[in-house]
Design a protein around this motif. Structure first.
Motif: not given
Length: 465
Positions: A187-190, A195-201, A323-334
């Motif tokens: 879910i987080l990756a999607r 949001r344009g973050r397509t690379t994860i370390a 999952l406890v996402p940051p507040a600014h991601l919560l709506e999109e995660v749900v």
């Protein structure tokens, strides 16, 4: 006159004193593996069986206990001891690529590769009671669709549990119930991709399962080396990535704990780059020789997405995580959670909430810590005896050890040799992208002490250091 038992036609008369428990364990295991004792067969009561064999009752009790620890038997009140499963058979031997000739092993495989807790200890009775209580007290509304974020009851209990056990302070409305850590990462990756973050370390070495999930959902993943202090934050900064996945409490597979300096540096890295740290709180509940390490999330909840699951606490079969996402991601995660499958099933969530509320989960963890500590000690002692000179890392916590091998050994070949003598174990190189020192990852929690000693003795004999 020879004394024995009509049950399986066993005759212990020529077994030396001191070896009778192992003899009985092997005899019963062979009968289960060969189908002589099919799944569902009820074994004789320990007192009667011991009397027939002319053995001490404690010998039979210990044999049953060892086979229960291996998942082959199960004991239920009123039902006695019953065959629960057949041993896993080893695969056909792989032809040797060198001059070493493999030993053909045709028995059951001792699995030290699967990172599971002691599943034989799953609190079945408590879970059944919780499900019955949920069903008897559930109104028709609770049988409808649950919120995609998860039932309010479970999120409320998790909020209190995470604050007490991991120092994660998240209100119930900030928690999202997922299908384990895998579901959370997907879910987080999607969301990040949108949001344009397509690379994860990610950590290197690091869990190959997490790497596979991220590789599926992202354009690329970037390996960042791990040393004695955890992930190298200077190397991370040099990658240019703005998202990183870490296991700070007990790194897999090295077992190191992220140092206080690196914890601060990691959060600073995220703040400076408008970045995100994904914290997989892998097996953090299990600690033996060190004080608890709080979750990284508490340092900056706006820059850390926290995830964990019940796979190492109860069982992977529940497929329950959060999952406890940051507040600014919560709506999109749900929203993404809703789009996948409308959310997790509600009845298991309500049962889990009840077990958290009445203290069953906390009591179960205390029992499991004690049991896993004994197994850890047995594994470490066996490594020191049968793989002398090999450093053992990650012993203070978790469910696995890392045994470093001499630099001239190929750990994949070492794992292949172990498999040929009936021991499944993971080579460290399986979890690496960049080459490094060889090693073996030994998952000890799923086997009893005797089986651990047997497995590591087999490994030591075949690897031939």
């Amino acid at each position: 006159m020879t004394r024995g038992s009509d049950f399986l036609q066993l005759d212990p008369s020529d077994i030396p004193r001191g070896g009778r428990t192992e003899w009985l364990v092997n005899a019963l295991r062979s009968a289960i593996a060969g189908g002589v004792l099919p799944v569902g067969t009820r074994l004789p009561p320990t007192r009667a069986f011991a009397a027939e064999l002319g053995l001490a009752r404690g010998t039979v009790v210990e044999a049953y206990q060892r086979l229960t620890e291996q998942g082959l038997l199960t004991a239920a009140r009123g039902a006695g001891t019953v065959v629960a499963a057949r041993p896993v058979r080893s695969p056909a031997p792989v032809p040797s690529s060198g001059s070493w000739e493999p030993t053909v092993f045709d028995g059951d495989v001792i699995d030290l590769a699967t990172g599971l807790p002691d599943l034989a200890a799953f609190p079945r009775a408590a879970w059944l009671r919780a499900e019955r209580a949920v069903l008897s007290g559930t109104d028709t509304r609770s049988l409808g669709y649950a919120p995609p974020q998860g039932t309010p009851e479970l999120r409320a209990e998790l909020s209190a549990w995470l604050a007490r056990s991991r120092g994660v302070r998240a209100a119930p409305e900030r928690i999202v119930i997922t299908a384990g850590v895998t579901g959370a990462l997907s879910i987080l990756a999607r969301v990040l991709r949108n949001r344009g973050r397509t690379t994860i370390a990610r950590e290197d070495p690091g869990a190959d399962g997490n790497r596979a999930i991220l590789d599926h959902w992202t354009d690329s993943t970037v390996p960042v080396r791990v040393d004695a202090d955890g992930i190298d934050t200077a190397a991370l900064a040099a990658t240019g990535a703005r998202v990183v996945l870490v296991t700070p409490a007990h790194q897999f597979p090295t077992g190191v704990v992220l140092s206080p300096e690196r914890r601060r540096a990691l959060v600073d890295w995220a703040r400076e780059r408008d970045g995100l740290v994904i914290e997989d709180d892998y097996d953090a509940e299990y600690r033996y020789d060190r004080s608890p390490v709080s979750a990284l999330h508490g340092l900056d909840p706006s820059r850390v997405a926290y995830t964990s699951s019940l796979s190492k606490t109860l069982a992977p079969a529940l497929r329950s995580g959060w999952l406890v996402p940051p507040a600014h991601l919560l709506e999109e995660v749900v929203e993404a959670r809703w789009a996948v499958d409308l959310g997790s099933p509600s009845l298991p969530q309500l049962a889990l909430a009840a077990l958290l509320r009445d203290g069953t989960i906390a009591r179960h963890l205390r029992t499991m810590r004690s049991r896993h500590r004994v197994r850890r000690d047995a594994a470490v002692a066996a490594v020191r005896e049968h793989l002398p000179g090999c450093p053992v890392l990650g012993v203070a916590a978790g469910l696995h050890l890392l045994v470093l091998l001499p630099p001239d050994l190929d750990d994949r070949e070492a794992a292949a040799r172990a498999e040929r003598v009936g021991v499944a174990v993971q080579p460290l190189s399986r979890h690496r992208t960049v080459p490094g020192p060889p090693g073996l990852v030994i998952a000890y929690a799923g086997q009893g002490p005797a089986r651990l000693r047997e497995a590591i003795a087999r490994m030591g004999a075949t690897i031939r250091l």
